[in-house]
Design a protein around this motif. Structure first.
Motif, PDB file in Angstrom:
ATOM      1  N   VAL A  51      46.092  21.484  10.231  1.00 52.80           N
ATOM      2  CA  VAL A  51      45.533  20.805  11.375  1.00 52.80           C
ATOM      3  C   VAL A  51      45.555  19.384  11.176  1.00 52.80           C
ATOM      4  CG1 VAL A  51      43.664  20.884  12.623  1.00 52.80           C
ATOM      5  CG2 VAL A  51      44.103  22.893  11.506  1.00 52.80           C
ATOM      6  N   ILE A  52      46.216  18.952  12.175  1.00 52.41           N
ATOM      7  CA  ILE A  52      46.318  17.273  12.072  1.00 52.41           C
ATOM      8  C   ILE A  52      45.225  16.653  12.944  1.00 52.41           C
ATOM      9  CG2 ILE A  52      47.925  15.221  12.321  1.00 52.41           C
ATOM     10  CD1 ILE A  52      49.208  18.866  11.902  1.00 52.41           C
ATOM     11  N   ASP A  53      44.695  15.393  12.492  1.00 52.13           N
ATOM     12  CA  ASP A  53      43.969  14.607  13.488  1.00 52.13           C
ATOM     13  C   ASP A  53      44.646  13.605  14.105  1.00 52.13           C
ATOM     14  OD1 ASP A  53      42.029  12.725  14.639  1.00 52.13           O
ATOM     15  OD2 ASP A  53      41.203  12.132  12.733  1.00 52.13           O
ATOM     16  N   ASP A 176      31.937  15.204  10.428  1.00 49.77           N
ATOM     17  CA  ASP A 176      32.795  14.005  10.793  1.00 49.77           C
ATOM     18  C   ASP A 176      34.356  14.335  11.142  1.00 49.77           C
ATOM     19  OD1 ASP A 176      30.888  11.899  10.425  1.00 49.77           O
ATOM     20  OD2 ASP A 176      31.754  11.298   8.471  1.00 49.77           O
ATOM     21  N   ARG A 177      34.802  15.462  10.321  1.00 47.64           N
ATOM     22  CA  ARG A 177      36.178  15.929  10.806  1.00 47.64           C
ATOM     23  C   ARG A 177      36.080  16.741  12.079  1.00 47.64           C
ATOM     24  NH1 ARG A 177      41.086  15.708  10.519  1.00 47.64           N
ATOM     25  NH2 ARG A 177      42.224  16.999   9.239  1.00 47.64           N
ATOM     26  N   ILE A 178      35.077  17.334  12.075  1.00 45.45           N
ATOM     27  CA  ILE A 178      34.940  18.281  13.281  1.00 45.45           C
ATOM     28  C   ILE A 178      35.072  17.436  14.796  1.00 45.45           C
ATOM     29  CG2 ILE A 178      33.512  19.467  15.066  1.00 45.45           C
ATOM     30  CD1 ILE A 178      32.467  20.961  12.259  1.00 45.45           C
ATOM     31  N   ASP A 179      34.145  16.297  14.375  1.00 41.87           N
ATOM     32  CA  ASP A 179      34.097  15.240  15.702  1.00 41.87           C
ATOM     33  C   ASP A 179      35.505  14.504  15.962  1.00 41.87           C
ATOM     34  OD1 ASP A 179      32.675  13.782  17.450  1.00 41.87           O
ATOM     35  OD2 ASP A 179      32.246  12.045  16.102  1.00 41.87           O
ATOM     36  N   THR A 240      35.673  30.155  14.278  1.00 42.98           N
ATOM     37  CA  THR A 240      36.923  30.396  13.453  1.00 42.98           C
ATOM     38  C   THR A 240      37.759  29.138  13.308  1.00 42.98           C
ATOM     39  OG1 THR A 240      38.397  31.433  15.215  1.00 42.98           O
ATOM     40  CG2 THR A 240      37.100  32.809  13.802  1.00 42.98           C
ATOM     41  N   PRO A 241      37.949  28.432  14.399  1.00 41.49           N
ATOM     42  CA  PRO A 241      38.711  27.049  14.150  1.00 41.49           C
ATOM     43  C   PRO A 241      38.046  26.072  13.146  1.00 41.49           C
ATOM     44  CG  PRO A 241      38.850  27.618  16.385  1.00 41.49           C
ATOM     45  CD  PRO A 241      37.653  28.555  15.915  1.00 41.49           C
ATOM     46  N   LEU A 242      36.514  26.229  12.992  1.00 42.37           N
ATOM     47  CA  LEU A 242      36.019  25.283  12.336  1.00 42.37           C
ATOM     48  C   LEU A 242      35.845  25.912  10.682  1.00 42.37           C
ATOM     49  CD1 LEU A 242      32.825  24.616  14.475  1.00 42.37           C
ATOM     50  CD2 LEU A 242      35.204  23.735  14.548  1.00 42.37           C
TER      51      LEU A 242
END
Length: 273
Positions: A51-53, A176-179, A240-242
């Motif tokens: 999963v890429i930011d 922070d990653r979720i945001d 589930t994506p989290l």
């Protein structure tokens, strides 16, 4: 072609199968400015390993990387096919959290002895509410429990929640990653942090909930009730994506519990917080 700093990626181990729900472009990088490599159609499935930011599109920054290739597509029109979410591999150079794992790689919660040894032992007396406890000495609470704040939680009407001080950096990293990935909208309700009590609010159960140590939170309880199957991928309340993002910081997910599944529940399971 778009040039930008190398995007942050969270590896998935093992890779996961994703189903495409509407037409998407397959690109050479995680942004719409990269060259189009191909076209994905509704119903297509493919394996992703990270999963890429990436570039924000319609408020969502998460992009998926195709297994073994430098091919990327936006996550907003794709869903994981499997309900079980694997633990992501540690990024290159990162120190993997010290956790115990099941045979399938998912993270096991800490035992009662491990919770006490890692986050501090205490005594307790019955609380006013059935199944609740009062921690003694009171100084334990002052020493270990403190307000935690994050914009993702503030947006839900919780500007500060009480959690264990040692857990703060790991919750900070997860949110922070979720945001950053634009996934905060998946969290519709915050339903509990530090709550001293017996497991399942059962005073006859000698085990205490990990909430008693302030190392667990509950999210989207309405759609992920204890004892019921978690919300399915793509359905309202789906978390589930989290799960891989929490797992990367050493959190166990209640959706992986073998008994009394608890899809709302995430608890820190590091033995070296």
């Amino acid at each position: 072609m778009t040039t930008s700093p190398k995007p942050v990626a969270t590896p998935l181990a093992p890779p996961r199968r994703v189903r495409i729900e509407q037409k998407l472009n397959l690109r050479g990088g995680p942004a719409v400015g990269f060259a189009r490599i191909g076209r994905l159609e509704p119903g297509d499935t493919l394996m992703v390993d990270r999963v890429i930011d990436g570039e924000a599109y319609l408020g969502r920054r998460a992009w998926y990387g195709v297994e073994g290739r430098e091919h990327y597509f936006w996550s907003g029109a794709a869903q994981f096919e499997d309900a079980a979410t694997p633990v992501p591999a540690a990024p290159a150079g990162a120190v993997a959290p010290d956790v115990r794992r099941r045979g399938n790689g998912t993270i096991l919660p800490l035992s009662q002895a491990e919770l006490a040894g890692t986050f501090g032992a205490f005594q307790s007396t019955p609380g006013a509410q059935r199944g609740s406890i009062v921690i003694t000495p009171a100084a334990w609470v002052t020493q270990h429990i403190a307000p935690f704040s994050h914009p993702v939680l503030a947006a839900l009407g919780h500007p500060a929640v009480s959690l264990h001080r040692l857990a703060h950096p790991h919750f900070q990293a997860v949110f922070d990653r979720i945001d950053a990935l634009g996934l905060g909208s998946l969290i519709q309700t915050f339903d509990g942090g530090w709550v001293p009590r017996h497991k399942n609010w059962d005073p006859g159960n000698p085990d205490l909930s990990s909430h008693s140590w302030g190392v667990a939170i509950d999210l989207n309880a309405r759609w992920n009730g204890a004892g019921h199957p978690p919300a399915s991928p793509g359905q309202q309340g789906d978390l589930t994506p989290l799960v891989p993002l929490f797992a990367a910081q050493g959190f166990a997910w209640g959706g992986h519990f073998s008994s009394n599944v608890d899809g709302m529940h995430f608890e820190l399971a590091r033995r070296n917080p």
